[in-house]
Design an enzyme around this catalytic site. Structure first.
Site, PDB file in Angstrom:
ATOM      1  N   CYS A  41      -3.240  46.595  40.304  1.00 50.80           N
ATOM      2  CA  CYS A  41      -3.809  46.972  41.593  1.00 50.80           C
ATOM      3  C   CYS A  41      -2.814  46.758  42.721  1.00 50.80           C
ATOM      4  O   CYS A  41      -1.701  46.297  42.513  1.00 50.80           O
ATOM      5  CB  CYS A  41      -5.069  46.161  41.866  1.00 50.80           C
ATOM      6  SG  CYS A  41      -4.703  44.409  41.994  1.00 50.80           S
ATOM      7  N   ASP A 445      -1.140  48.632   3.950  1.00 49.22           N
ATOM      8  CA  ASP A 445      -0.325  47.491   3.554  1.00 49.22           C
ATOM      9  C   ASP A 445      -1.168  46.254   3.869  1.00 49.22           C
ATOM     10  O   ASP A 445      -2.124  46.336   4.637  1.00 49.22           O
ATOM     11  CB  ASP A 445       0.969  47.506   4.382  1.00 49.22           C
ATOM     12  CG  ASP A 445       1.697  46.178   4.322  1.00 49.22           C
ATOM     13  OD1 ASP A 445       1.936  45.708   3.203  1.00 49.22           O
ATOM     14  OD2 ASP A 445       2.012  45.629   5.385  1.00 49.22           O
TER      15      ASP A 445
END
Lengths: 726, 52
Positions: A41, A445
């Site tokens: 921001c 994996d």
């Protein structure tokens, strides 16, 4: 002037070349880049800039919120560590980025170049259109001729400038003996301009200047969207790579010097501290420790390393400091050689033809044949009137020109990539979405992908309380990952550590202390006299009692179970293949309900599994993170790796998962299937326009107004259809 | 019809001005950080005088 391309493109940060030269001349003159993942921001911007500017030696600091990055220009003595500490104090997470890796993006001019051409053709399109509207609404004789001449003066330079990307790409494909999509585009641009000039010279009624500039405008927008999608992905991928600043500590004449990894030479002595990754291949000359090889082999069990042991680049040093004599550095390390293997496997994937290519393959010849036969036909009918015949051939080319086709794929890919990027997935390859949509088998994996690669103790409840208290005390004094996990688990379980004195860590073995007059040890099996099992474990010995074992299992990655379940629900076959031992792999497969699993697989076994599945006609999605997965990632039809993966694995995969949560992966496949459907719809829409407009053009009834309407309507329909992607 | 002699050059000049402005903004790297620029306008920091 309303040019839609006003949005940003991180790749057009083209640094002025003077700056580049200056940077090259004085590389140490601090021009630092820090990544600010939490900035979001206006307050963040001013906080960060003010804090950095207040730091002595800092000349300027400028936050780029789009890239979540701050660029700092400072005196040479300012270091990134100091600035990171400054930002940490005011509550902002910051990481140093390697400027060398980022430079590639900074100097990229292609995006700016395309934007410039879009601007020019947009300007020309609006002005020519104003004049054309006057002609269509009834300007006659001298006025019409004047308007046509002005249009020509605007349109011809525009086509020459803005059409260059198409001309050069058409020329390349013609030289290679192919008819790409750019050949009919270039032909239409050239023919439309030439015919219009000819008509203008002979006071003709119809000129296609507006069509020529409009065509280049819409097609350039498509090009730019396509380029920007890839540029965003590339700069994010570069940032991941730049986060790993390659430095190492080298011992030179007894002094410790920090140098860039690129400057390490063979026979240097490199000091690797606990927790650091090996920068080079070498042999240990001093110290003993344990090393984590899971990135290279998939083993979750750390291996012992002492004087004389061979260590490889990419392994992580766990317990004690190691001094390593370099045997191979940089490009020669086993890490790089493995990456070279990948380059070979990758060429197989480049053979994939995208939907757009397949479309172009029959579309381009079709368009040419159509235009040429209408030319011949009208020559026949009119008895050799070259002007009318050429006019009609040009109208056919302009109307069939794949304006909407040029937007059909980029618009959808941009919408889909943006959507997936917000979910934390980075699409790196332009055809990745199409390939992802086709998959029917998923191979996971284990270590680092389905699991976090971080162990947690599983059998604390089986141990007597007194032993647990001692174990907690011993574990609390060590920084070994297993010990840390044990200490954390003990704290969570509310176990109060016993009072153990004379704590001493024996690097590579474990930790030892005195408790109620007895020697207590926590560490490797051999060291405490226990039998080494097949699963990850640490062992506790109290005095002369029989040793006790604390077994560990890898923690599941958040969202892993959801992802596997979602894939199974989508009807995909799920496989698990790992370099780890059978016990650990089978246990995980059982927990997740994966039927097909394979343990102790070498990198070659993983590739073999992918090849075998491919031979059965299956399209495989490989998800993995380690170096041992890299070749499999490259060989698979599509591949995904987490951001924590090694650079080589990320480079080999099509999609990078930025967050820790694995569940968006299944979502990605769903979006990809949707995106492919939208692309096909877009092709259908643009073909439909042709089916309606081409007969009109062939019979010679097409006017420039009709061409302009067909072109803009089809382009807008296609873009709106892409935005429907949910 | 004589007014065309003024109007056409004027309209072309205005368009050209827009194009020149676009080129300048592109060269001036004004599209580097659209998100940051959208946020910076909210900061009151340089409201009284321009940043030196």
């Amino acid at each position: 002037m309303d040019v839609p391309a006003a949005s940003a493109c991180p790749a057009c940060l083209a640094a002025p070349s003077a700056e580049r030269i200056a940077a090259a001349a004085a590389p140490r003159d601090a021009r630092l880049f820090l990544s600010l993942p939490t900035a979001h921001c206006a307050v963040c911007i001013s906080d960060v800039e003010r804090a950095l500017a207040a730091e002595p030696g800092v000349r300027t600091a400028r936050v780029n919120l789009t890239l979540k990055r701050v660029a700092v220009e400072a005196d040479p003595e300012v270091t990134a560590e100091r600035l990171v500490a400054v930002l940490d104090r005011i509550g902002y997470e910051a990481h140093e980025l390697d400027p060398g890796t980022l430079m590639v993006t900074e100097t990229d001019r292609r995006g700016r170049d395309l934007l410039m051409r879009i601007g020019v053709s947009g300007f020309a399109m609006m002005n020519v259109m104003l004049l054309s509207v006057a002609v269509w609404s009834g300007a006659e004789d001298a006025t019409r001729d004047l308007f046509h001449w002005i249009s020509a003066a605007i349109a011809l330079p525009t086509v020459v400038f803005a059409g260059q990307p198409f001309f050069s790409s058409a020329w390349t494909s013609l030289k290679a003996g192919r008819l790409g999509m750019d050949v009919p585009i270039s032909l239409a641009l050239i023919l439309a301009s030439a015919i219009s000039v000819y008509e203008t010279m002979h006071s003709g009624h119809h000129a296609y200047f507006d069509a020529a500039v409009m065509l280049s405008f819409f097609l350039l927008v498509g090009r730019y969207l396509d380029y920007r999608t890839r540029a965003v992905a590339r700069s994010a991928a570069e940032e991941l790579a730049a986060l790993e600043v390659p430095r190492a500590v080298v011992l030179r004449e007894g002094a410790e010097v920090t140098v860039p990894v690129a400057e390490i030479a063979v026979d240097d002595l490199v000091l690797v501290r606990p927790g650091a990754r090996m920068p080079v291949d070498g042999t240990v000359t001093h110290g003993s420790s344990e090393v984590d090889r899971s990135f290279l082999t998939g083993e979750s069990l750390p291996a012992w390393a002492g004087i004389g042991s061979v260590v490889l680049a990419g392994e992580v040093n766990l317990t004690g400091p190691l001094t390593v004599r370099v045997t191979a550095a940089g490009r020669d390390t086993s890490l790089h050689r493995m990456a070279d293997l990948v380059a070979m496997a990758e060429s197989a994937r480049n053979r994939y033809t995208s939907l757009a290519d397949r479309m172009a393959r029959f579309y381009s010849p079709g368009v040419h044949i159509l235009a040429f036969s209408s030319f011949l036909g009208w020559m026949q009918i009119t008895g050799g009137d070259l002007r009318i015949s050429l006019n009609i051939a040009a109208a056919v080319l302009i109307i069939t020109c794949p304006c909407a086709l040029g937007l059909a794929v980029p618009a959808v890919v941009t919408a889909a990539s943006g959507k997936l990027f917000r979910k934390g997935l980075l699409i790196k390859d332009s055809t990745a979405l199409e390939r992802l949509a086709e998959i029917d088998t998923v191979v996971f994996d284990k270590t680092g992908t389905l699991t976090m690669g971080a162990p947690e103790p599983v059998n604390l409840a089986d141990l007597p309380d007194a032993a647990l208290e001692v174990a907690a005390a011993l574990a609390g004094a060590s920084s070994h990952p297993l010990a840390r996990a044990l200490a954390d688990a003990a704290r969570v379980a509310g176990i109060r550590p016993a009072t153990v004195t004379d704590l001493r860590e024996v690097p590579g073995y474990g930790i030892e202390g005195q408790w109620r007059g007895q020697v207590v040890r926590l560490g490797r099996a051999i060291w405490v006299g226990a039998e080494a099992g097949s699963i990850t474990a640490t062992h506790l010995k109290i005095g002369s009692a029989a040793p006790l074992s604390v077994a560990f299992a890898d923690r599941l990655r958040p969202g892993a179970a959801e992802a596997v379940a979602a894939f199974q629900k989508q009807g995909k076959a799920v496989h698990l293949i790992s370099g780890d031992v059978a016990g650990a792999v089978g246990d995980l497969a059982g927990r997740l309900g994966i039927e097909h699993w394979q343990a102790e697989a070498l990198p070659a076994d993983k590739v073999a599994l992918i090849a075998e599945l491919a031979a059965q006609g299956r399209k495989v999605l490989m998800i993995g993170d380690g170096l041992n997965d890299t070749a499999a990632l490259a060989a698979a039809h599509a591949s995904i790796s987490p951001a924590s993966a090694l650079d080589a694995a990320r480079a080999a995969s099509d999609i990078v998962l930025l967050g820790t949560d694995l569940s968006p992966v299944a979502e990605a496949v769903r979006v990809a299937v949707k995106a492919r459907r939208r692309i096909k719809e877009n092709f259908a829409i643009s073909l439909l326009y042709n089916v309606v407009a081409v007969p009109i053009a062939i019979v010679g009834l097409a006017t420039p107004l009709a061409a302009a309407l067909a072109m803009s309507l089809s382009s807008i329909t296609v873009s709106v259809n892409a935005l429907r992607l949910k | 019809m004589e007014m065309l002699a003024y109007l056409i050059p004027i309209s072309l000049c205005l368009g050209g001005l827009g194009l020149a402005a676009f080129f300048w903004s592109l060269k001036d790297r004004q599209y580097d950080d659209p998100k940051g620029d959208a946020q910076r306008i909210l900061s009151t920091e340089w409201d009284d005088q321009p940043k030196p």
